[in-house]
Scaffold this active site. Structure first.
Site, PDB file in Angstrom:
ATOM      1  N   SER A 171      -4.178  -4.746  -2.965  1.00 28.77           N
ATOM      2  CA  SER A 171      -3.208  -5.837  -3.144  1.00 28.77           C
ATOM      3  C   SER A 171      -2.153  -5.444  -4.172  1.00 28.77           C
ATOM      4  O   SER A 171      -2.045  -6.050  -5.250  1.00 28.77           O
ATOM      5  CB  SER A 171      -3.946  -7.107  -3.565  1.00 28.77           C
ATOM      6  OG  SER A 171      -4.955  -7.433  -2.634  1.00 28.77           O
ATOM      7  N   GLY A 173       1.084  -5.723  -4.299  1.00 30.95           N
ATOM      8  CA  GLY A 173       2.103  -6.699  -4.678  1.00 30.95           C
ATOM      9  C   GLY A 173       1.622  -7.620  -5.780  1.00 30.95           C
ATOM     10  O   GLY A 173       2.360  -7.928  -6.724  1.00 30.95           O
ATOM     11  N   ASP A 174       0.375  -8.065  -5.678  1.00 31.11           N
ATOM     12  CA  ASP A 174      -0.196  -8.922  -6.725  1.00 31.11           C
ATOM     13  C   ASP A 174      -0.342  -8.171  -8.042  1.00 31.11           C
ATOM     14  O   ASP A 174      -0.017  -8.695  -9.116  1.00 31.11           O
ATOM     15  CB  ASP A 174      -1.576  -9.423  -6.280  1.00 31.11           C
ATOM     16  CG  ASP A 174      -1.493 -10.437  -5.157  1.00 31.11           C
ATOM     17  OD1 ASP A 174      -0.934 -11.513  -5.367  1.00 31.11           O
ATOM     18  OD2 ASP A 174      -1.994 -10.140  -4.061  1.00 31.11           O
ATOM     19  N   THR A 175      -0.836  -6.948  -7.958  1.00 29.22           N
ATOM     20  CA  THR A 175      -1.089  -6.192  -9.185  1.00 29.22           C
ATOM     21  C   THR A 175       0.206  -5.822  -9.885  1.00 29.22           C
ATOM     22  O   THR A 175       0.304  -5.897 -11.124  1.00 29.22           O
ATOM     23  CB  THR A 175      -1.904  -4.926  -8.864  1.00 29.22           C
ATOM     24  OG1 THR A 175      -3.084  -5.295  -8.146  1.00 29.22           O
ATOM     25  CG2 THR A 175      -2.306  -4.213 -10.140  1.00 29.22           C
ATOM     26  N   ALA A 178       1.315  -8.863 -11.656  1.00 26.36           N
ATOM     27  CA  ALA A 178       0.501  -9.098 -12.851  1.00 26.36           C
ATOM     28  C   ALA A 178       0.960  -8.223 -14.008  1.00 26.36           C
ATOM     29  O   ALA A 178       1.095  -8.682 -15.144  1.00 26.36           O
ATOM     30  CB  ALA A 178      -0.967  -8.837 -12.533  1.00 26.36           C
TER      31      ALA A 178
END
Length: 406
Positions: A171, A173-175, A178
């Site tokens: 993932s 894009g999420d990381t 973050a």
């Protein structure tokens, strides 16, 4: 589990309230927790964060959870209840940082928007991660990391030419969002030392991906060039590609420096290509990269990965086998750098989780505490806010709070 002999981290004393779930917001909070921040994670009573049930489960809980939520405390609150919202406002009034990754508008519906929270605590730094950001025409669209990868330009590039774009495999894009959020938090905290004031950090998933797209936009602006998928190759830089070996493994070989290229050609027995004027610089190598890839591929196809790696390492040519997690788990360099961390779970079993990065010389991060059960710390957190036993018991009976500690 608390690690014996662990010193104070660089963020010791920083109070963080995490209202997010799944990946982006919790990964940002995990990064702060690894370096000593006191992170209180708010979860829905009952099942808690959905990540607890994602992918492979051990005794009913995802082993991913142990990496994503280490060093955190869990407070189980039903955020749709006014009494729970009051508790969050009280926590936020004493916090340094609040992290959330709900769809824009949800926090405001709960009376937890930045206007109210920053009025009550002007020093609060509030990280908001969403698919498209807090403003703009797409603001209200639902967005996950995969959508951010598509809109940010990454998915178009992750494919073999002419084939369907594929997911990176994690993932990302999420990381990326973050990590951008963590950078924003640290910058806001630094500025707060001067102004005494907090602020809102608005991170959009697609923008975090787009920020990593290198020369994509300048090339389009200057030349009208639309970068296309290149598979495992590195577009515009040659030779740099993954090559199949005789045992079925792959070697990633980056022979794109001028002197490195000559050494690589020496290793594969193609000195004729190494001395060819066409390939004296990167521009020439890019023009006829197919010829170079074919020559390298013919050489690797006759040798197992280990033999290829040994030859390239001896010649100081940058290369790596394409690691599986099994390769990672037995790699001596990973072990020497503390990246294979074995922790004892609460039932006494052992689990290997990723080590902590970045590595600080004097105040490194550490695994201080295992990931909590849902609401494990509810009573402790509320007691710290001044709630008495009768108040806690009343909130539990009303279903506002939950947790094994109650």
């Amino acid at each position: 589990m608390n690690s014996a002999g662990v010193g104070a981290g660089p963020l010791t004393g920083l109070k963080v309230l995490e209202l997010g779930q799944l990946i982006a917001g919790p990964f940002a909070a995990k990064t702060l927790a690894d370096f000593g921040a006191d992170v209180v994670k708010v979860e829905q009573p009952g099942a808690g964060d959905p990540l607890r049930r994602w992918r492979m489960l051990k005794d009913g809980t995802s082993v991913w959870w142990q990496a994503q939520s280490r060093n955190k405390k869990s407070l189980a609150l039903d955020l749709k209840r006014p009494e729970a919202q009051d508790i969050v406002r009280k926590l936020a009034s004493e916090a340094d940082v609040l992290i959330e990754n709900f769809r824009p508008g949800v926090m405001e519906e709960w009376g937890l928007g930045p206007d109210r929270l920053l009025e009550e605590n002007p020093r609060l730094v509030m990280l908001r991660i969403s698919g498209y950001g807090q403003t703009g025409p797409y603001r209200d669209r639902p967005g996950f990391g995969v959508v951010g990868e598509a809109m940010g330009g990454l998915r178009h590039l992750t494919a073999e030419p002419g084939r369907v774009p594929v997911r990176v495999g994690v993932s990302i894009g999420d990381t990326l969002s973050a990590l951008h959020g963590v950078i924003g938090i640290l910058m806001a905290l630094q500025e707060r030392q001067l102004s005494g004031l907090g602020q809102v950090i608005d991170v959009a998933l697609y923008e975090s991906v787009f920020n990593c797209m290198e020369s994509l936009l300048p090339e389009y602006s200057a030349f009208g060039a639309v970068r296309e998928p290149a598979g495992s190759a590195l577009p515009g830089i040659a030779p740099s590609n993954a090559y199949r070996c005789s045992d079925g493994g792959f070697a990633l070989i980056a022979g794109n420096g001028d002197s490195i290229f000559k050494r690589l050609m020496e290793v594969i027995g193609r000195q004729d290509l190494g001395s060819d004027p066409r390939f004296a610089d990167n521009a020439g190598r890019v023009q006829d990269v197919a010829e170079l890839d074919a020559a390298i591929g013919e050489w690797t196809a006759l040798r197992p990965v280990d033999e290829v790696m040994h030859a390239l390492e001896t010649a100081s040519v940058p290369a790596s086998r394409i690691y599986t997690v099994a390769d990672i788990a037995k790699d001596p360099h990973y072990k020497a750098r503390g990246m294979l961390q074995e922790v004892a779970l609460n039932d006494g079993s052992k689990l290997m989780i990723p080590g902590i990065v970045p590595k600080l010389s004097r105040t490194p991060g550490a695994h201080r505490r295992n990931a909590p059960s849902v609401g494990q710390d509810t009573r402790e957190v509320l007691t710290g806010l001044g709630f008495g036993k009768e108040q806690v018991d009343r909130l539990k009976a009303a279903g506002v709070i939950a947790g094994q500690s109650l």
